[in-house]
Design an enzyme around this catalytic site. Structure first.
Site, PDB file in Angstrom:
ATOM      1  N   GLY A  15      28.580  15.519  13.818  1.00  0.00           N
ATOM      2  CA  GLY A  15      29.471  15.386  12.652  1.00  0.00           C
ATOM      3  C   GLY A  15      29.816  13.933  12.407  1.00  0.00           C
ATOM      4  O   GLY A  15      30.701  13.379  13.052  1.00  0.00           O
ATOM      5  N   GLY A  35      34.241  11.551  12.793  1.00  0.00           N
ATOM      6  CA  GLY A  35      33.148  11.555  13.760  1.00  0.00           C
ATOM      7  C   GLY A  35      32.459  10.200  13.842  1.00  0.00           C
ATOM      8  O   GLY A  35      32.183   9.699  14.939  1.00  0.00           O
ATOM      9  N   SER A  85      44.497  12.359  17.252  1.00  0.00           N
ATOM     10  CA  SER A  85      45.423  11.904  16.215  1.00  0.00           C
ATOM     11  C   SER A  85      45.233  10.423  15.937  1.00  0.00           C
ATOM     12  O   SER A  85      44.745   9.684  16.778  1.00  0.00           O
ATOM     13  CB  SER A  85      46.864  12.146  16.648  1.00  0.00           C
ATOM     14  OG  SER A  85      47.730  11.642  15.659  1.00  0.00           O
ATOM     15  N   LYS A 119      48.669  19.152  19.462  1.00  0.00           N
ATOM     16  CA  LYS A 119      48.327  18.380  18.253  1.00  0.00           C
ATOM     17  C   LYS A 119      49.014  18.996  17.027  1.00  0.00           C
ATOM     18  O   LYS A 119      49.501  18.284  16.144  1.00  0.00           O
ATOM     19  CB  LYS A 119      46.811  18.351  18.055  1.00  0.00           C
ATOM     20  CG  LYS A 119      46.342  17.744  16.717  1.00  0.00           C
ATOM     21  CD  LYS A 119      46.538  16.249  16.630  1.00  0.00           C
ATOM     22  CE  LYS A 119      46.631  15.676  15.230  1.00  0.00           C
ATOM     23  NZ  LYS A 119      45.457  15.780  14.388  1.00  0.00           N
ATOM     24  N   HIS A 151      52.581  18.027  17.139  1.00  0.00           N
ATOM     25  CA  HIS A 151      52.623  16.611  16.749  1.00  0.00           C
ATOM     26  C   HIS A 151      52.680  16.507  15.227  1.00  0.00           C
ATOM     27  O   HIS A 151      53.498  15.786  14.657  1.00  0.00           O
ATOM     28  CB  HIS A 151      51.391  15.872  17.293  1.00  0.00           C
ATOM     29  CG  HIS A 151      51.145  14.544  16.649  1.00  0.00           C
ATOM     30  ND1 HIS A 151      50.580  14.417  15.392  1.00  0.00           N
ATOM     31  CD2 HIS A 151      51.424  13.276  17.049  1.00  0.00           C
ATOM     32  CE1 HIS A 151      50.527  13.138  15.071  1.00  0.00           C
ATOM     33  NE2 HIS A 151      51.029  12.423  16.052  1.00  0.00           N
ATOM     34  N   ASN A 152      51.810  17.247  14.564  1.00  0.00           N
ATOM     35  CA  ASN A 152      51.769  17.170  13.101  1.00  0.00           C
ATOM     36  C   ASN A 152      53.033  17.755  12.469  1.00  0.00           C
ATOM     37  O   ASN A 152      53.509  17.240  11.458  1.00  0.00           O
ATOM     38  CB  ASN A 152      50.531  17.891  12.568  1.00  0.00           C
ATOM     39  CG  ASN A 152      49.258  17.091  12.804  1.00  0.00           C
ATOM     40  OD1 ASN A 152      49.210  16.252  13.704  1.00  0.00           O
ATOM     41  ND2 ASN A 152      48.237  17.335  12.025  1.00  0.00           N
ATOM     42  N   GLU A 196      55.520  15.169  12.700  1.00  0.00           N
ATOM     43  CA  GLU A 196      55.144  14.142  11.717  1.00  0.00           C
ATOM     44  C   GLU A 196      55.646  14.526  10.312  1.00  0.00           C
ATOM     45  O   GLU A 196      56.197  13.694   9.591  1.00  0.00           O
ATOM     46  CB  GLU A 196      53.610  14.012  11.739  1.00  0.00           C
ATOM     47  CG  GLU A 196      53.003  13.088  10.707  1.00  0.00           C
ATOM     48  CD  GLU A 196      51.463  13.184  10.736  1.00  0.00           C
ATOM     49  OE1 GLU A 196      50.865  13.136  11.830  1.00  0.00           O
ATOM     50  OE2 GLU A 196      50.860  13.315   9.654  1.00  0.00           O
TER      51      GLU A 196
HETATM   52  P1  NDP Z   1      34.716  14.749   6.643  1.00  0.00           P
HETATM   53  O1  NDP Z   1      34.922  15.569   5.426  1.00  0.00           O
HETATM   54  O2  NDP Z   1      34.658  13.276   6.525  1.00  0.00           O
HETATM   55  O3  NDP Z   1      33.351  15.209   7.344  1.00  0.00           O
HETATM   56  C1  NDP Z   1      33.041  16.540   7.495  1.00  0.00           C
HETATM   57  C2  NDP Z   1      31.892  16.674   8.495  1.00  0.00           C
HETATM   58  O4  NDP Z   1      31.721  18.064   8.755  1.00  0.00           O
HETATM   59  C3  NDP Z   1      30.547  16.165   7.984  1.00  0.00           C
HETATM   60  O5  NDP Z   1      29.863  15.558   9.048  1.00  0.00           O
HETATM   61  C4  NDP Z   1      29.877  17.460   7.546  1.00  0.00           C
HETATM   62  O6  NDP Z   1      28.464  17.401   7.576  1.00  0.00           O
HETATM   63  C5  NDP Z   1      30.362  18.411   8.597  1.00  0.00           C
HETATM   64  N1  NDP Z   1      30.259  19.805   8.217  1.00  0.00           N
HETATM   65  C6  NDP Z   1      30.944  20.457   7.270  1.00  0.00           C
HETATM   66  N2  NDP Z   1      30.586  21.752   7.227  1.00  0.00           N
HETATM   67  C7  NDP Z   1      29.662  21.926   8.218  1.00  0.00           C
HETATM   68  C8  NDP Z   1      28.921  23.031   8.689  1.00  0.00           C
HETATM   69  N3  NDP Z   1      29.073  24.248   8.153  1.00  0.00           N
HETATM   70  N4  NDP Z   1      28.058  22.833   9.717  1.00  0.00           N
HETATM   71  C9  NDP Z   1      27.909  21.632  10.259  1.00  0.00           C
HETATM   72  N5  NDP Z   1      28.566  20.542   9.850  1.00  0.00           N
HETATM   73  C10 NDP Z   1      29.444  20.681   8.844  1.00  0.00           C
HETATM   74  O7  NDP Z   1      35.817  15.228   7.695  1.00  0.00           O
HETATM   75  P2  NDP Z   1      36.755  14.374   8.682  1.00  0.00           P
HETATM   76  O8  NDP Z   1      35.906  13.484   9.507  1.00  0.00           O
HETATM   77  O9  NDP Z   1      37.892  13.799   7.936  1.00  0.00           O
HETATM   78  O10 NDP Z   1      37.371  15.533   9.585  1.00  0.00           O
HETATM   79  C11 NDP Z   1      36.673  16.164  10.623  1.00  0.00           C
HETATM   80  C12 NDP Z   1      37.651  16.962  11.453  1.00  0.00           C
HETATM   81  O11 NDP Z   1      38.622  16.068  11.996  1.00  0.00           O
HETATM   82  C13 NDP Z   1      38.446  18.009  10.685  1.00  0.00           C
HETATM   83  O12 NDP Z   1      38.684  19.110  11.512  1.00  0.00           O
HETATM   84  C14 NDP Z   1      39.753  17.291  10.400  1.00  0.00           C
HETATM   85  O13 NDP Z   1      40.805  18.201  10.182  1.00  0.00           O
HETATM   86  C15 NDP Z   1      39.921  16.508  11.680  1.00  0.00           C
HETATM   87  N6  NDP Z   1      40.820  15.362  11.627  1.00  0.00           N
HETATM   88  C16 NDP Z   1      40.817  14.529  10.557  1.00  0.00           C
HETATM   89  C17 NDP Z   1      41.695  13.453  10.514  1.00  0.00           C
HETATM   90  C18 NDP Z   1      41.663  12.527   9.369  1.00  0.00           C
HETATM   91  O14 NDP Z   1      42.553  11.662   9.312  1.00  0.00           O
HETATM   92  N7  NDP Z   1      40.696  12.596   8.462  1.00  0.00           N
HETATM   93  C19 NDP Z   1      42.624  13.178  11.606  1.00  0.00           C
HETATM   94  C20 NDP Z   1      42.485  14.045  12.729  1.00  0.00           C
HETATM   95  C21 NDP Z   1      41.635  15.112  12.713  1.00  0.00           C
HETATM   96  P3  NDP Z   1      27.600  17.022   6.251  1.00  0.00           P
HETATM   97  O15 NDP Z   1      27.498  15.529   6.285  1.00  0.00           O
HETATM   98  O16 NDP Z   1      26.303  17.692   6.471  1.00  0.00           O
HETATM   99  O17 NDP Z   1      28.348  17.540   5.072  1.00  0.00           O
END
Ligand code: NDP
Length: 475
Positions: A9, A14, A129, A183, A186-187, A190
Site C-alpha cells: 500500500g 504507506g 498516529s 489508537k 487517542h483519536n 483528539e
Molecule cells: P490513501 O488513500 O493515500 O491510499 C490508499 C491505499 O490503499 C492505496 O495504496 C490503494 O491502492 C490501497 N487500496 C485501496 N483499496 C484496496 C484494495 N481493495 N486492495 C488493495 N489495496 C487497496 O490512504 P492513506 O495512506 O491516507 O491511508 C491508509 C490507511 O492509513 C487508512 O486505513 C487510514 O485510515 C490510515 N491512516 C491515515 C492517516 C492519514 O493521516 N492519512 C493517519 C493514520 C492512519 P491503489 O494505489 O491501487 O489504489
C-alpha cells in the site's frame, strides 16, 4: 540481501512509512495494487531507493522478504484489508506476520487475529498516529498482537517511531485489538481537544470580538505555558495564516462544516457499550455532526436570530488567564475520560493495558502530543491503581486549581448565548463525578414506580420497593 520487512500500500501513509523504514537502514520490499504507483514510488525515492525492493507481483514481494516475514498492510481500512489478506495468505508460510497499520476498527482486528489462530500465521493490529508527517519522520506506534510476533518487528518499529527523551514512542500494548483500540481512543481524545480549543476560539471571536490574528497571538502565547502542545501550536499557526486569494484570515473563508472519518464515533460507541462516561468526547463528536447541518443552522438562525449578548467579563489579562485555565481543566476531563475508557476495555478484553506507557508513547509523533502527557505518565506511574486520572494526587491538585475557571467560563458563555458543548460537558462530568450523593435516587424511584425495577436503600434495609400506591407498576 533479503528485505527485513515488507509493506503493501503505497498511498500517502504507506509511501511515507516505507521511506522512513529505508531511511533508518532497513531493506523494505514494497507492493501496491496498482503497479504504476510502485514504479513511481521507487523512481522518486532518491538515495533511499537502494534499500527499497519494488515488487509488481505478490509472489515476488513475498520472496523478497526474510522469513519469518513481517508484512505491513497500509491500505484503505475495512474490506480492502480482508481482500488483501486473502490474496497474500496462500503465499505466506508458518511464522509470517501480517500487520494491519491502517485505522481499523479494533473489533475487526480481534476477528482477524482470531481467524488466524492455529494457522501458523499471526496478526498484528498496529495503530499509527501522526498523519503523513509522522509516517515519514516518526509516528507514535501502538501495537496489539502476540509478544512473539512483536519481538520479530520491534527493532524496525522502534527505529522508525518518534522519540521523546530519547525513548521510542512505540510499544506493545496487549493482545489482538489492543493497539487499534488505543489508537481509537487517542483519536477520541483528539476530537475533544480540538473541539474545546474551537470553543475557546468561539468565545474570543463571537463573545469578545477578537480577530483571527489576535486570537492566534493568544494561542501562541498559551503554547509557552501549561497548554503547550502540538494542537495549540498549530492553532496559533493556522489563525495567523492569510488566504492567498482574498488576503483575509484563512480561517475566515473556511466553511464551518467539520468532517469525520469514524474513529471519534467508535470511541464513543465503545465507551457507551462499556458504560463509561466520556462526556467531553461524546460532545465533540456530536459537535462535528451538528456542524455538518449547515443548511439547517442557517434556517434556524433566520428563525431565531443571533442572540449573542455581550460577554459578561471584560477582556484583559484576568479573563485570558481564566480562559487558559478553563481549557486546561476541560482537557484534564477529556483525558481522564479517555483513560477511563481504556481501563475498562483492558478489563473487558483482558489486555492489561499499561496506562503510563500509553501516555508515554503519545508524548511525541501523534496529534495529541504534549507536555501534559508527560505529567500523565508521571501521575499513573506514581499511582498505578488509581481508578481515574483525577484521583491521582498530581491531577487532583490541578483540578482544584483550574476548575473554578472552567465554571466561570462555561457560565459566562451560557449567559451570552455561546455554545460550548465540550467545555460544558467536561464541567458537568467533574461536578457529578466528585459528588458522593447524586440524584439517581430519584431516577431509581421513578423506575420503581413505572417498572417495579426496585432499588437499594442507603441504610441497607432489604425492602426493595417504594410505597407508591395506585397508578404504580405492580410488584
Ligand atoms: P490513501 O488513500 O493515500 O491510499 C490508499 C491505499 O490503499 C492505496 O495504496 C490503494 O491502492 C490501497 N487500496 C485501496 N483499496 C484496496 C484494495 N481493495 N486492495 C488493495 N489495496 C487497496 O490512504 P492513506 O495512506 O491516507 O491511508 C491508509 C490507511 O492509513 C487508512 O486505513 C487510514 O485510515 C490510515 N491512516 C491515515 C492517516 C492519514 O493521516 N492519512 C493517519 C493514520 C492512519 P491503489 O494505489 O491501487 O489504489
Amino acid at each position: 540481501a533479503q528485505a527485513e520487512i515488507g509493506l503493501i500500500g503505497l498511498g500517502v501513509m504507506g509511501a511515507n512509512l516505507a521511506l522512513n523504514i529505508a531511511e533508518k537502514g532497513h531493506r523494505v520490499a514494497v507492493f501496491n495494487r496498482t503497479p504504476d504507483k510502485t514504479r513511481h514510488f521507487f523512481e522518486t525515492a532518491g538515495d533511499l531507493a537502494e534499500r527499497i525492493v519494488p515488487c509488481e507481483t505478490i509472489e515476488a514481494f513475498v520472496a523478497a522478504i526474510r522469513p519469518p516475514r513481517p508484512v505491513i498492510i497500509m491500505i484503505k481500512a475495512g474490506d480492502p484489508v480482508d481482500q488483501q489478506m486473502a490474496a497474500l495468505m496462500p503465499h505466506l508460510s508458518a511464522g509470517d506476520i501480517m500487520i494491519d497499520a491502517g485505522n481499523a476498527n479494533f473489533r475487526d482486528t480481534r476477528a482477524r487475529f482470531q481467524r488466524l489462530e492455529g494457522s501458523g500465521l499471526t496478526f498484528i493490529g498496529m495503530g499509527v498516529s501522526g498523519g503523513e508527517e509522522g509516517a515519514r519522520h516518526g509516528p507514535s506506534i501502538m501495537v496489539g498482537g502476540t509478544p512473539e510476533s512483536y519481538a520479530r518487528v520491534e527493532k524496525v518499529l522502534t527505529s522508525i517511531a518518534a522519540r521523546f527523551d530519547d525513548e521510542p514512542c512505540c510499544a506493545w500494548l496487549g493482545s489482538d485489538g489492543a493497539g487499534h483500540f488505543v489508537k481509537t481512543i487517542h483519536n477520541g481524545i483528539e476530537y475533544a481537544d480540538m473541539q474545546m480549543i474551537a470553543e475557546i476560539y468561539g468565545i474570543l471571536r463571537d463573545g469578545l470580538g477578537k480577530s483571527a490574528t489576535e486570537i492566534g497571538d493568544i494561542f501562541v502565547d498559551w503554547n509557552k505555558g501549561r497548554l503547550n502542545s502540538y494542537l495549540i501550536e498549530i492553532t496559533g499557526t493556522v489563525l495567523a495564516a492569510a488566504d492567498p486569494l482574498t488576503g483575509k484570515p484563512m480561517v475566515d473563508v473556511i466553511l464551518d462544516k467539520a468532517g469525520q472519518k469514524g474513529t471519534g464515533k467508535w470511541s464513543v460507541i465503545e465507551a457507551q457499550e462499556m458504560g463509561v462516561p466520556a462526556t467531553a468526547i461524546e460532545a465533540a463528536v456530536a459537535a462535528r455532526s451538528l456542524s455538518a447541518l449547515k443548511a439547517e443552522r442557517e434556517r434556524a438562525e433566520a428563525l431565531f436570530g443571533v442572540e449573542t449578548a455581550a460577554f459578561p467579563t471584560a477582556f484583559g489579562p484576568e479573563l485570558l488567564k481564566d480562559l487558559e485555565l478553563a481549557l486546561f481543566a476541560a482537557k484534564i476531563g477529556a483525558y481522564a475520560q479517555g483513560f477511563a475508557v481504556m481501563a475498562e476495555a483492558s478489563r473487558e478484553y483482558g489486555w492489561s493495558l499499561p496506562m503510563p506507557v500509553i501516555a508515554k508513547i503519545w508524548r511525541a509523533g501523534c496529534i495529541i502530543r504534549s507536555q501534559f502527557l508527560d505529567e500523565i505518565t508521571t501521575a499513573f506511574t506514581a499511582a498505578p491503581d488509581s481508578a481515574n486520572l483525577i484521583l491521582t494526587p498530581a491531577f487532583s491538585a490541578m483540578v482544584r486549581e483550574t476548575l473554578p475557571s472552567l465554571r466561570r467560563i462555561v457560565s459566562a458563555a451560557a449567559a451570552s448565548g455561546l455554545p460550548v458543548p465540550a467545555l460544558a460537558s467536561a464541567l458537568a462530568w467533574f461536578e457529578a463525578y466528585k459528588r458522593a450523593r447524586g440524584t439517581a435516587n430519584l431516577i431509581q424511584a421513578q423506575r420503581d414506580f413505572f417498572g417495579a425495577h426496585g432499588f437499594e436503600r442507603v441504610d441497607g434495609i432489604d425492602r426493595p420497593h417504594g410505597p407508591w400506591g395506585s397508578g404504580a407498576a405492580q410488584q
